[in-house]
Design an enzyme around this catalytic site. Sequence first.
Site, PDB file in Angstrom:
ATOM      1  N   TYR A 165       0.843  -1.204   0.000  1.00 37.68           N
ATOM      2  CA  TYR A 165       0.000   0.000   0.000  1.00 37.68           C
ATOM      3  C   TYR A 165       0.877   1.252   0.000  1.00 37.68           C
ATOM      4  O   TYR A 165       0.634   2.189  -0.767  1.00 37.68           O
ATOM      5  CB  TYR A 165      -0.890  -0.028   1.242  1.00 37.68           C
ATOM      6  CG  TYR A 165      -1.869   1.121   1.332  1.00 37.68           C
ATOM      7  CD1 TYR A 165      -3.038   1.120   0.577  1.00 37.68           C
ATOM      8  CD2 TYR A 165      -1.628   2.198   2.186  1.00 37.68           C
ATOM      9  CE1 TYR A 165      -3.936   2.179   0.666  1.00 37.68           C
ATOM     10  CE2 TYR A 165      -2.528   3.247   2.287  1.00 37.68           C
ATOM     11  CZ  TYR A 165      -3.689   3.226   1.526  1.00 37.68           C
ATOM     12  OH  TYR A 165      -4.582   4.275   1.617  1.00 37.68           O
ATOM     13  N   LYS A 195       1.079   4.229  -2.983  1.00 41.23           N
ATOM     14  CA  LYS A 195       0.735   5.645  -2.770  1.00 41.23           C
ATOM     15  C   LYS A 195       1.923   6.561  -3.089  1.00 41.23           C
ATOM     16  O   LYS A 195       1.730   7.696  -3.527  1.00 41.23           O
ATOM     17  CB  LYS A 195       0.223   5.862  -1.336  1.00 41.23           C
ATOM     18  CG  LYS A 195      -1.105   5.137  -1.055  1.00 41.23           C
ATOM     19  CD  LYS A 195      -2.224   5.548  -2.016  1.00 41.23           C
ATOM     20  CE  LYS A 195      -3.574   4.983  -1.626  1.00 41.23           C
ATOM     21  NZ  LYS A 195      -4.653   5.293  -2.603  1.00 41.23           N
TER      22      LYS A 195
HETATM   23  N1  LIG Z   1      -9.905   5.369   5.001  1.00 40.35           N
HETATM   24  C1  LIG Z   1      -8.718   5.913   5.288  1.00 40.35           C
HETATM   25  O1  LIG Z   1      -8.358   6.080   6.455  1.00 40.35           O
HETATM   26  C2  LIG Z   1      -7.809   6.359   4.156  1.00 40.35           C
HETATM   27  C3  LIG Z   1      -6.599   6.989   4.503  1.00 40.35           C
HETATM   28  C4  LIG Z   1      -5.751   7.434   3.501  1.00 40.35           C
HETATM   29  C5  LIG Z   1      -6.106   7.237   2.176  1.00 40.35           C
HETATM   30  N2  LIG Z   1      -7.274   6.607   1.853  1.00 40.35           N
HETATM   31  C6  LIG Z   1      -7.580   6.424   0.422  1.00 40.35           C
HETATM   32  O2  LIG Z   1      -8.852   6.954   0.129  1.00 40.35           O
HETATM   33  C7  LIG Z   1      -9.445   6.222  -0.947  1.00 40.35           C
HETATM   34  C8  LIG Z   1     -10.841   5.765  -0.547  1.00 40.35           C
HETATM   35  O3  LIG Z   1     -10.705   4.956   0.602  1.00 40.35           O
HETATM   36  P1  LIG Z   1     -11.931   4.495   1.535  1.00 40.35           P
HETATM   37  O4  LIG Z   1     -11.459   4.625   2.911  1.00 40.35           O
HETATM   38  O5  LIG Z   1     -13.195   5.143   1.110  1.00 40.35           O
HETATM   39  O6  LIG Z   1     -11.950   2.928   1.178  1.00 40.35           O
HETATM   40  P2  LIG Z   1     -13.147   1.854   1.164  1.00 40.35           P
HETATM   41  O7  LIG Z   1     -14.216   2.226   2.095  1.00 40.35           O
HETATM   42  O8  LIG Z   1     -12.451   0.541   1.334  1.00 40.35           O
HETATM   43  O9  LIG Z   1     -13.699   1.982  -0.338  1.00 40.35           O
HETATM   44  C9  LIG Z   1     -12.855   1.659  -1.400  1.00 40.35           C
HETATM   45  C10 LIG Z   1     -13.624   1.912  -2.678  1.00 40.35           C
HETATM   46  O10 LIG Z   1     -12.765   1.541  -3.783  1.00 40.35           O
HETATM   47  C11 LIG Z   1     -13.499   0.658  -4.615  1.00 40.35           C
HETATM   48  N3  LIG Z   1     -12.639  -0.216  -5.409  1.00 40.35           N
HETATM   49  C12 LIG Z   1     -11.695  -1.089  -4.984  1.00 40.35           C
HETATM   50  N4  LIG Z   1     -11.178  -1.739  -6.045  1.00 40.35           N
HETATM   51  C13 LIG Z   1     -11.811  -1.256  -7.158  1.00 40.35           C
HETATM   52  C14 LIG Z   1     -11.726  -1.526  -8.543  1.00 40.35           C
HETATM   53  N5  LIG Z   1     -10.890  -2.455  -9.022  1.00 40.35           N
HETATM   54  N6  LIG Z   1     -12.506  -0.814  -9.402  1.00 40.35           N
HETATM   55  C15 LIG Z   1     -13.359   0.127  -8.933  1.00 40.35           C
HETATM   56  N7  LIG Z   1     -13.522   0.399  -7.622  1.00 40.35           N
HETATM   57  C16 LIG Z   1     -12.744  -0.290  -6.749  1.00 40.35           C
HETATM   58  C17 LIG Z   1     -14.373  -0.132  -3.643  1.00 40.35           C
HETATM   59  O11 LIG Z   1     -15.391  -0.822  -4.351  1.00 40.35           O
HETATM   60  P3  LIG Z   1     -16.127  -2.140  -3.708  1.00 40.35           P
HETATM   61  O12 LIG Z   1     -17.217  -1.609  -2.821  1.00 40.35           O
HETATM   62  O13 LIG Z   1     -16.639  -2.862  -4.910  1.00 40.35           O
HETATM   63  O14 LIG Z   1     -15.079  -2.903  -2.952  1.00 40.35           O
HETATM   64  C18 LIG Z   1     -14.886   1.028  -2.801  1.00 40.35           C
HETATM   65  O15 LIG Z   1     -15.885   1.741  -3.477  1.00 40.35           O
HETATM   66  C19 LIG Z   1      -8.485   5.079  -1.258  1.00 40.35           C
HETATM   67  O16 LIG Z   1      -7.685   5.406  -2.370  1.00 40.35           O
HETATM   68  C20 LIG Z   1      -7.644   4.979   0.009  1.00 40.35           C
HETATM   69  O17 LIG Z   1      -6.365   4.420  -0.246  1.00 40.35           O
HETATM   70  C21 LIG Z   1      -8.131   6.160   2.816  1.00 40.35           C
END
Ligand SMILES: NC(=O)c1ccc[n+]([C@@H]2O[C@H](COP(=O)([O-])OP(=O)(O)OC[C@H]3O[C@@H](n4cnc5c(N)ncnc54)[C@H](OP(=O)(O)O)[C@@H]3O)[C@@H](O)[C@H]2O)c1
Length: 236
Positions: free
Chosen positions: A159, A163
């Site tokens: 991961y 990033k």
């Molecule tokens: N949450 C945190 O604390 C955090 C911190 C830093 C950065 N981020 C970044 O923020 C972004 C969103 O994270 P989140 O926390 O909202 O994550 P999340 O709740 O796990 O949601 C991830 C989303 O990505 C989609 N996804 C995964 N693989 C995919 C693919 N092959 N094609 C299309 N969609 C796909 C998932 O779809 P499905 O529902 O089908 O699985 C879901 O809609 C990510 O890039 C993550 O790395 C998050």
Amino acid sequence: MQAAARIALVTGGNRGIGYEICRQLATQGLAVVLTARDAGKGKAAARVLSEAGLNVEFNRLDVTSCRSIRACVAAVAERRGRIDVLVNNAGVMADARGSHFLDSKLDTYRDTLETNLFGPLQLAQAVIPLMKANRYGRIVNLSSGLGQLSEMGSGTPAYRISKVAINALTRILAAEFKESNILTNSMCPGWVRTGMGGESAPRSPEEAADTAVWLAMLPDDGPTGGFFRDRKPIAW
Ligand SMILES: NC(=O)c1ccc[n+]([C@@H]2O[C@H](COP(=O)([O-])OP(=O)(O)OC[C@H]3O[C@@H](n4cnc5c(N)ncnc54)[C@H](OP(=O)(O)O)[C@@H]3O)[C@@H](O)[C@H]2O)c1
């Protein structure tokens, strides 16, 4: 006459931060294409927003599939004529919990990069020609503090590397397309209560989406090639 709404395409819009970015962009008056790899979940999410009066439609998009990327961008271009904003939000954290570098599997790196780097990269290749044609584009890449080289630590190596790599993509796109009025930036949403972040995370998806929406709506003289959290620059 009222100006036509800007068209925004958001990946992984069915839940988490992506869903909230869709909601906030549409609330700001953009026409949002909420994309998701699962059509049922994506349609349901888009329906909730459109029934609330927001300009949101669904298009299927699996960012790990070149065919899906090409089909989605072609469909939106045909329906809407352009794409003004691309939010590369979809992401995975595939590292095994508590895994150490020596135990980590090459396939984990490959799978992670497919979603977190090659998806955004190929989407940029598909969407930028449309942006160039209109001399307007805003690309927002969802990165993470775990991708900051200046603070790099151990744990979740695939991961972290993905990033760092998307931050490099941000810099490359910013340099190459600045003259076409395409502004590309990375942002860290903080630690957020989502499927990925878990229930103990301190931030809400609403707070997390704010900086992405701000970057998606930058004026022409706004920053490009930056890395932001809470609308403020952070170290790479
Ligand atoms: N949450 C945190 O604390 C955090 C911190 C830093 C950065 N981020 C970044 O923020 C972004 C969103 O994270 P989140 O926390 O909202 O994550 P999340 O709740 O796990 O949601 C991830 C989303 O990505 C989609 N996804 C995964 N693989 C995919 C693919 N092959 N094609 C299309 N969609 C796909 C998932 O779809 P499905 O529902 O089908 O699985 C879901 O809609 C990510 O890039 C993550 O790395 C998050």
